[in-house]
Each structure stands twice: as structure tokens, then as C-alpha cells.
Scaffold this active site. Structure first.
Site, PDB file in Angstrom:
ATOM      1  N   GLU A   1      13.702  -0.987   6.995  1.00 26.79           N
ATOM      2  CA  GLU A   1      14.229  -0.841   6.150  1.00 26.79           C
ATOM      3  C   GLU A   1      14.552   0.146   5.277  1.00 26.79           C
ATOM      4  OE1 GLU A   1      13.319  -3.883   4.217  1.00 26.79           O
ATOM      5  OE2 GLU A   1      12.036  -3.524   2.790  1.00 26.79           O
TER       6      GLU A   1
ATOM      7  N   CYS B   1      15.117   6.249   0.313  1.00 24.39           N
ATOM      8  CA  CYS B   1      13.697   5.490   0.374  1.00 24.39           C
ATOM      9  C   CYS B   1      13.612   4.849   1.837  1.00 24.39           C
ATOM     10  CB  CYS B   1      13.235   4.185  -0.254  1.00 24.39           C
ATOM     11  SG  CYS B   1      11.541   3.249  -0.097  1.00 24.39           S
TER      12      CYS B   1
ATOM     13  N   CYS C   1       2.699  -2.209   9.667  1.00 23.95           N
ATOM     14  CA  CYS C   1       1.320  -1.819   9.309  1.00 23.95           C
ATOM     15  C   CYS C   1       0.908  -2.065   9.240  1.00 23.95           C
ATOM     16  CB  CYS C   1       1.971  -1.259   7.469  1.00 23.95           C
ATOM     17  SG  CYS C   1       0.848   0.161   7.121  1.00 23.95           S
TER      18      CYS C   1
ATOM     19  N   CYS D   1      -2.225  -4.482   3.444  1.00 21.23           N
ATOM     20  CA  CYS D   1      -2.394  -4.521   1.793  1.00 21.23           C
ATOM     21  C   CYS D   1      -2.205  -6.163   1.253  1.00 21.23           C
ATOM     22  CB  CYS D   1      -1.729  -3.937   1.180  1.00 21.23           C
ATOM     23  SG  CYS D   1      -2.174  -1.538   1.166  1.00 21.23           S
TER      24      CYS D   1
ATOM     25  N   CYS E   1       1.683  -6.792   0.363  1.00 16.11           N
ATOM     26  CA  CYS E   1       3.153  -6.056   0.540  1.00 16.11           C
ATOM     27  C   CYS E   1       3.408  -7.191   1.798  1.00 16.11           C
ATOM     28  CB  CYS E   1       2.322  -4.412   1.205  1.00 16.11           C
ATOM     29  SG  CYS E   1       3.252  -3.991   2.333  1.00 16.11           S
TER      30      CYS E   1
ATOM     31  N   CYS F   1       9.397  -3.418  -0.871  1.00 16.73           N
ATOM     32  CA  CYS F   1       8.548  -2.784   0.421  1.00 16.73           C
ATOM     33  C   CYS F   1       8.779  -4.186   1.303  1.00 16.73           C
ATOM     34  CB  CYS F   1       7.397  -2.729   0.720  1.00 16.73           C
ATOM     35  SG  CYS F   1       6.161  -2.113   1.334  1.00 16.73           S
TER      36      CYS F   1
HETATM   37  N1  SAH Z   1       2.204   2.891   2.719  1.00 15.63           N
HETATM   38  C1  SAH Z   1       2.447   3.320   1.281  1.00 15.63           C
HETATM   39  C2  SAH Z   1       3.572   4.332   1.744  1.00 15.63           C
HETATM   40  C3  SAH Z   1       5.065   2.415   1.360  1.00 15.63           C
HETATM   41  S1  SAH Z   1       4.354   1.316   0.642  1.00 15.63           S
HETATM   42  C4  SAH Z   1       1.625   3.347   0.948  1.00 15.63           C
HETATM   43  O1  SAH Z   1       1.287   2.322   0.966  1.00 15.63           O
HETATM   44  O2  SAH Z   1       1.835   4.272  -0.747  1.00 15.63           O
HETATM   45  C5  SAH Z   1       5.277   1.795  -0.813  1.00 15.63           C
HETATM   46  C6  SAH Z   1       4.662   1.353  -1.992  1.00 15.63           C
HETATM   47  O3  SAH Z   1       4.989  -0.087  -2.941  1.00 15.63           O
HETATM   48  C7  SAH Z   1       3.455   1.644  -2.374  1.00 15.63           C
HETATM   49  O4  SAH Z   1       2.811   1.635  -3.943  1.00 15.63           O
HETATM   50  C8  SAH Z   1       3.295  -0.072  -2.165  1.00 15.63           C
HETATM   51  O5  SAH Z   1       1.310  -0.546  -2.564  1.00 15.63           O
HETATM   52  C9  SAH Z   1       3.805  -0.664  -2.630  1.00 15.63           C
HETATM   53  N2  SAH Z   1       4.064  -1.742  -2.615  1.00 15.63           N
HETATM   54  C10 SAH Z   1       4.206  -2.367  -2.236  1.00 15.63           C
HETATM   55  N3  SAH Z   1       4.217  -3.852  -1.756  1.00 15.63           N
HETATM   56  C11 SAH Z   1       4.072  -4.436  -3.425  1.00 15.63           C
HETATM   57  C12 SAH Z   1       4.596  -5.706  -4.264  1.00 15.63           C
HETATM   58  N4  SAH Z   1       4.804  -6.708  -3.794  1.00 15.63           N
HETATM   59  N5  SAH Z   1       5.201  -5.000  -5.338  1.00 15.63           N
HETATM   60  C13 SAH Z   1       5.217  -3.453  -5.737  1.00 15.63           C
HETATM   61  N6  SAH Z   1       4.802  -3.302  -4.549  1.00 15.63           N
HETATM   62  C14 SAH Z   1       4.997  -3.217  -3.567  1.00 15.63           C
HETATM   63 FE1  SF4 Z   2       0.969  -0.966   4.863  1.00 19.42          FE
HETATM   64 FE2  SF4 Z   2       2.210  -2.165   2.922  1.00 19.42          FE
HETATM   65 FE3  SF4 Z   2       0.035  -1.452   2.629  1.00 19.42          FE
HETATM   66 FE4  SF4 Z   2       1.587   0.546   2.312  1.00 19.42          FE
HETATM   67  S1  SF4 Z   2       1.232  -1.533   0.726  1.00 19.42           S
HETATM   68  S2  SF4 Z   2      -0.544   1.055   3.274  1.00 19.42           S
HETATM   69  S3  SF4 Z   2       3.184  -0.044   3.820  1.00 19.42           S
HETATM   70  S4  SF4 Z   2       0.614  -2.878   3.744  1.00 19.42           S
END
Ligand code: SAH
Ligand code: SF4
Length: 351
Positions: free
Chosen positions: A85, A103, A110, A114, A117, A335
């Protein structure tokens, strides 16, 4: 294909060199959707290009426009059937410094896992090619033009995936994005977000044209951060801070930290105090973001009251921060969610 690639291909076909620049402009500046659009190329050449090359690496599966019309999410399909996306965010400003930010995703899924996420739930993933990264920008750019913007102004790597684990393809995409015959988006308007891959931050700081770096912190507590972000937890906060300091010194660019607030997890006044402690003496801006809800996840966004209390504590403690708006929640905001919604409903919209 970059300019050198197109030039080589045309040379091999015995075509004049100026055609390469024409084609580059059609692809990377005008963002043509088909070879046939390239009206100043001879028909026979267009035909040959159509036969010999793979034009469009991404197919638009679905588009969702937020109610305010200024956030658009695109679900795109890769040639191998994976889905990614891309989000376009439009910011209208009175002083004519309007911004159209795209974006983009750097991987399909990934491996960092996390906990909060939606993307981290996909264990099957691969790096995107430079072409797949660029094609996302071009889909977004077409939508931006349709909405009255002449061009994209900013690109942020905050979609799916960890860009620092796909650094060579990201770099190749950026060199085309920055090209004066392409969209000409300078490196100052590019932001790479990472969960904190320490050795790769050192590598990034060697780039001749440094980009904006955003680091997802989400907790200044070592143990909690490791639980929330197991992939990034391989490195200690001390190692991460050292890499960030190095980036700042070598590039002269200010970093930002991302801190999403999750109810009852990282949003207490004590957590704010830990954050203040970590950032003492550092020149780092913290983007505090109300978290996006992810279906089926125990991670809930903090209430408005808690957000207010957390930011009040940060202000008292001297944390340099801004509270960011969360965009596009009415179109499956965060995300990884658009793709998730798509798989749940199975109602794939074909263009
Ligand atoms: N992998 C990279 C970039 C993609 S994620 C990273 O982790 O930075 C982009 C941003 O979205 C990151 O700051 C991530 O921590 C955040 N993110 C992921 N899931 C989220 C959620 N449920 N609520 C808010 N931010 C979120
Ligand atoms: Fe990967 Fe989501 Fe963690 Fe970013 S926030 S590193 S996209 S798992």
C-alpha cells in the site's frame, strides 16, 4: 530503468541517444501509463518497447479516498501477486507552499515483528525493487495531479517494510526521483523511517546526499521497547542513540523520533519522564502520534485525555516534541491496514 539503463538498451537497438531522455521523461516525469502514450516516439519503437519490456510493475487494485478528499490510499499488486500500500497526503497551505506527500512501502510485509504493527504480522515478505518503489510514487503523483497538484513534493518511507534492510533499492529509486528530468524531488524532501537498524544507520550517514531520518522509538524503556519491537531490540538504546548522534554529526541533519501512544503501554507520565531522560542534551524532535487502531490487536490508541496528559508531562520536562495528526483513519488508517481490510473482505476492486 534509470537513464543509463535506457541509454544502453536503445544503443543496443541502434536508436539515437536523444530518445533515451525522451523515454526517461515520459516514464519518470510525466508518469505515462503505457508506451502508446509516448506520442513523440516512432510507432515502431513504441511497439518494440511494448514487446520487449515490462512496463508497469504495479497494478492498482483498490483506491480509498478519505472523506476530506486529502488522504488517498492505494492498494497495489506486484507481479508475484503480493500486495502493498501507498498513501498520498495533500496539505493545502495559504502561502502556496502546498505539499503533496507520498508514503511508500519498501517491502511487502516486514520481518521486524513489531507487536503493534499490522505489517509486522506478515511473515512472508520480500524487498521491493527500485521500479516498484518508483511506481508507487507515480501512482500517487497521478492522483495528486487529478486533485490539482502539479507534482509530488515529498516522499516518506513510512509504508510497509523496513527501508534500511532494502537500502540499495531505496537508493536506486531516490536517484531517479531526484533526477532533474524526473520528478526532481530533492533529498531534503525525502524521509526514511527506520525501527532502528543500528549498522544501517551508520551506512546511511555515508550518503553524499543525506535524507531526513526518522527513528521509531515508541518507548525509552529498554525492556518494554524490546517487547514492543523485537527486531529492533537487538540493539540497545545506547547503541541506537550513538548511531543517531553519528548521523546528526556527519550529515548535519536533524533527526526525528516517532512515538505512538498506546493505551496503558507507553503513555504514562513515568514513560514521559524516561523519554525526557533519554533525550537530555540531544537535538531530536519527537513526533508524538496518537496510535492507529489495528483490528484484532491488544494495542489501543490512548484516549484524548491521556494524550493530553502525556504531552503536558513532556512539555514540563522539556521534551522537544510536536503532536502529529493521524491521517485517514476513516480509510483504514495505519500501516498495513488497507491490505488487511482487503484480505478480510475479499472485495478486491479492479480498475
Ligand atoms: N519500518 C519502518 C517504517 C515503516 S512503519 C519503521 O518502523 O519506522 C512507519 C511508522 O508507522 C513507524 O513509526 C511505525 O512504528 C508506525 N506504526 C506502525 N504501526 C502503528 C500503529 N498501529 N499506530 C501508529 N503507528 C504505527
Ligand atoms: Fe516493520 Fe511495522 Fe516494525 Fe516498521 S513498525 S519495522 S513496518 S513491523
Amino acid at each position: 530503468m534509470d537513464l543509463a539503463g535506457i541509454t544502453d538498451l536503445l544503443a543496443a537497438w541502434g536508436e539515437p541517444a536523444y530518445r533515451a531522455k525522451q523515454i526517461f521523461g515520459w516514464l519518470h516525469q510525466k508518469n505515462a501509463e503505457d508506451w502508446q502514450e509516448m506520442s513523440d516516439l516512432p510507432k515502431a519503437l513504441r511497439q518494440k518497447l511494448a514487446e520487449e519490456t515490462d512496463f508497469q510493475p504495479l497494478r492498482l487494485l483498490r483506491r480509498q479516498d478519505a472523506a476530506d478528499g486529502n488522504t488517498v490510499k492505494l492498494l497495489l499488486e506486484l507481479a508475484d501477486g503480493e500486495q502493498i500500500e501507498t498513501v498520498l497526503m495533500l496539505y493545502w497551505r495559504k502561502d502556496s507552499r502546498d505539499r503533496a506527500t507520498c508514503c511508500v512501502s519498501s517491502q511487502s510485509g516486514c520481518a521486524m515483528g513489531c507487536a503493534f504493527c499490522a505489517t509486522g504480522q506478515y511473515t512472508r515478505f520480500r524487498n521491493l525493487s527500485a521500479g516498484e518503489i518508483l511506481a508507487q510514487c507515480y501512482w500517487a503523483c497521478r492522483v495528486a495531479r487529478e486533485k490539482g497538484f502539479s507534482r509530488l513534493t515529498n516522499v516518506v518511507f513510512m509504508g510497509m517494510g523496513e527501508p534500511l534492510y532494502n537500502l540499495s533499492n531505496v537508493a536506486a529509486a531516490l536517484s531517479v526521483l531526484e533526477h532533474p528530468l524526473g520528478l526532481a524531488i530533492g533529498h531534503r524532501r525525502i524521509t526514511i523511517s527506520t525501527c532502528g537498524i543500528v549498522p544501517q544507520i551508520y551506512r546511511l550517514s555515508q550518503w553524499q546526499q543525506p535524507v531526513e531520518l526518522a527513528v521509531s522509538l515508541h518507548s525509552a524503556d529498554e525492556t518494554l521497547r524490546r517487547q514492543l519491537m523485537p527486531g529492533a531490540g537487538r540493539w540497545t538504546l545506547e547503541q541506537l542513540m550513538a548511531a543517531c548522534r553519528d548521523y546528526r554529526q556527519r550529515t548535519g541533519r536533524r533527526l526525528t523520533f516517532e512515538y505512538a501512544l498506546f493505551q496503558g503501554i507507553n503513555d504514562s507520565p513515568a514513560a514521559a519522564a524516561q523519554l525526557a531522560g533519554l533525550l537530555t542534551g540531544e537535538d531530536i524532535l519527537v513526533n508524538i502520534i496518537p496510535a492507529n487502531p489495528v483490528e484484532g490487536s491488544v494495542f489501543r490508541p490512548s484516549s484524548a485525555k491521556t494524550v493530553q496528559e502525556f504531552t503536558a508531562a513532556c512539555r514540563r520536562l522539556g521534551v522537544y516534541f510536536q503532536l502529529r495528526e493521524s491521517r485517514g483513519q476513516d480509510i483504514d488508517g495505519a500501516c498495513g491496514q488497507l491490505r488487511k481490510g482487503n484480505q478480510r473482505n475479499g472485495d478486491v476492486f479492479r480498475r
